[in-house]
Design a protein around this motif. Structure first.
Motif, PDB file in Angstrom:
ATOM      1  N   VAL A  61       0.839  -1.208   0.000  1.00  0.00           N
ATOM      2  CA  VAL A  61       0.000   0.000   0.000  1.00  0.00           C
ATOM      3  C   VAL A  61       0.873   1.256   0.000  1.00  0.00           C
ATOM      4  CG1 VAL A  61      -1.643   1.355   1.374  1.00  0.00           C
ATOM      5  CG2 VAL A  61      -1.999  -1.100   1.079  1.00  0.00           C
ATOM      6  N   PHE A  62       1.973   1.220   0.756  1.00  0.00           N
ATOM      7  CA  PHE A  62       2.826   2.404   0.892  1.00  0.00           C
ATOM      8  C   PHE A  62       4.082   2.358   0.019  1.00  0.00           C
ATOM      9  CE2 PHE A  62       0.704   1.996   5.122  1.00  0.00           C
ATOM     10  CZ  PHE A  62      -0.181   3.035   4.926  1.00  0.00           C
ATOM     11  N   ALA A  63       4.246   1.301  -0.774  1.00  0.00           N
ATOM     12  CA  ALA A  63       5.475   1.096  -1.547  1.00  0.00           C
ATOM     13  C   ALA A  63       5.853   2.293  -2.410  1.00  0.00           C
ATOM     14  CB  ALA A  63       5.342  -0.156  -2.416  1.00  0.00           C
ATOM     15  N   GLU A  64       4.876   2.936  -3.001  1.00  0.00           N
ATOM     16  CA  GLU A  64       5.146   4.056  -3.906  1.00  0.00           C
ATOM     17  C   GLU A  64       5.867   5.214  -3.192  1.00  0.00           C
ATOM     18  OE1 GLU A  64       3.704   5.033  -8.011  1.00  0.00           O
ATOM     19  OE2 GLU A  64       2.085   4.420  -6.690  1.00  0.00           O
ATOM     20  N   PHE A  65       5.726   5.288  -1.871  1.00  0.00           N
ATOM     21  CA  PHE A  65       6.344   6.383  -1.118  1.00  0.00           C
ATOM     22  C   PHE A  65       7.592   5.957  -0.358  1.00  0.00           C
ATOM     23  CE2 PHE A  65       2.115   7.798  -2.044  1.00  0.00           C
ATOM     24  CZ  PHE A  65       2.342   9.096  -2.449  1.00  0.00           C
ATOM     25  N   LEU A  66       8.060   4.746  -0.608  1.00  0.00           N
ATOM     26  CA  LEU A  66       9.273   4.269   0.059  1.00  0.00           C
ATOM     27  C   LEU A  66      10.495   4.340  -0.847  1.00  0.00           C
ATOM     28  CD1 LEU A  66       7.761   1.255   2.016  1.00  0.00           C
ATOM     29  CD2 LEU A  66       8.166   3.599   2.810  1.00  0.00           C
ATOM     30  N   THR A  67      10.274   4.731  -2.098  1.00  0.00           N
ATOM     31  CA  THR A  67      11.391   4.954  -3.012  1.00  0.00           C
ATOM     32  C   THR A  67      11.155   6.251  -3.762  1.00  0.00           C
ATOM     33  OG1 THR A  67      10.330   3.701  -4.781  1.00  0.00           O
ATOM     34  CG2 THR A  67      11.887   2.503  -3.386  1.00  0.00           C
ATOM     35  N   PRO A  68      12.157   6.987  -4.070  1.00  0.00           N
ATOM     36  CA  PRO A  68      13.533   6.818  -3.621  1.00  0.00           C
ATOM     37  C   PRO A  68      13.660   7.143  -2.130  1.00  0.00           C
ATOM     38  CG  PRO A  68      13.327   8.904  -4.772  1.00  0.00           C
ATOM     39  CD  PRO A  68      11.990   8.211  -4.877  1.00  0.00           C
ATOM     40  N   GLU A  69      14.734   6.687  -1.560  1.00  0.00           N
ATOM     41  CA  GLU A  69      15.006   6.897  -0.138  1.00  0.00           C
ATOM     42  C   GLU A  69      15.182   8.390   0.135  1.00  0.00           C
ATOM     43  OE1 GLU A  69      16.090   5.309   3.781  1.00  0.00           O
ATOM     44  OE2 GLU A  69      15.516   4.160   2.010  1.00  0.00           O
TER      45      GLU A  69
END
Length: 175
Positions: A61-69
């Protein structure tokens, strides 16, 4: 007489950007450890649907906001930090904006971190970025409470319009 020359050392201070990605990952880990299933409420095309998330779904669900670091090491050459005390919001606001035109490969546009002055704790995080297909996305993360992801598209005139909103709520206490 021999004179020694002392080399000059220039000391530069590297800005210490708030580690947004690590913070969000920590919040997700805390949600998982609490064991309470969050509810996800999705609104699109004037329809609202909700479902209880399984813990293994949280990362996606949150993957899109975990990259880039988002941290000092990765972003200091592209973004600058400004800060001010916003008395209206009762927070210190740390704003991160591009220092120059960003490369086309950079999905981040800007972000803000809101910190409560009395406790020094993060109250909220706001991120603007592009999705993989270059559509605008926004995340508002309310620490220890909920998050809202807004997906945009464009209308016939090229203006941004909300295509979908996803609210994930894991703290059900009244505030």
């Amino acid at each position: 007489m021999v004179t020694a020359t002392v080399p000059t050392v220039e000391i530069t201070e590297t800005p210490g950007f708030f580690p947004v990605t690590s913070y969000i990952k920590g919040q997700v880990a805390e949600i998982k450890s609490d064991g309470l299933a969050p509810v996800m409420i999705t609104t699109a095309n004037n329809k609202t649907d909700s479902l209880w998330l399984k813990m293994e779904q949280l990362d996606s669900v949150f993957a899109e906001f975990l990259t880039p670091e988002i941290d000092s090491a990765n972003m200091v050459s592209l973004f600058k930090e400004s800060k001010f005390h916003d008395q209206t919001l009762n927070s210190f606001t740390f704003t991160y904006e591009p220092v120059k035109e960003l490369p086309a490969t950079m999905p981040l546009k800007r972000w803000d971190v809101y910190v409560t002055p009395q406790t020094g704790t993060v109250k909220r995080i706001y991120i603007e970025k592009y999705s993989a297909d270059r559509k605008d996305l926004q995340l508002t993360w309310q620490s220890d409470r909920s998050s809202r992801i807004v997906y945009f598209t464009t209308d016939a005139a090229g203006n941004p319009v909300v295509a979908k909103e996803v609210l994930v709520k894991w703290n059900f206490d009244e505030e």
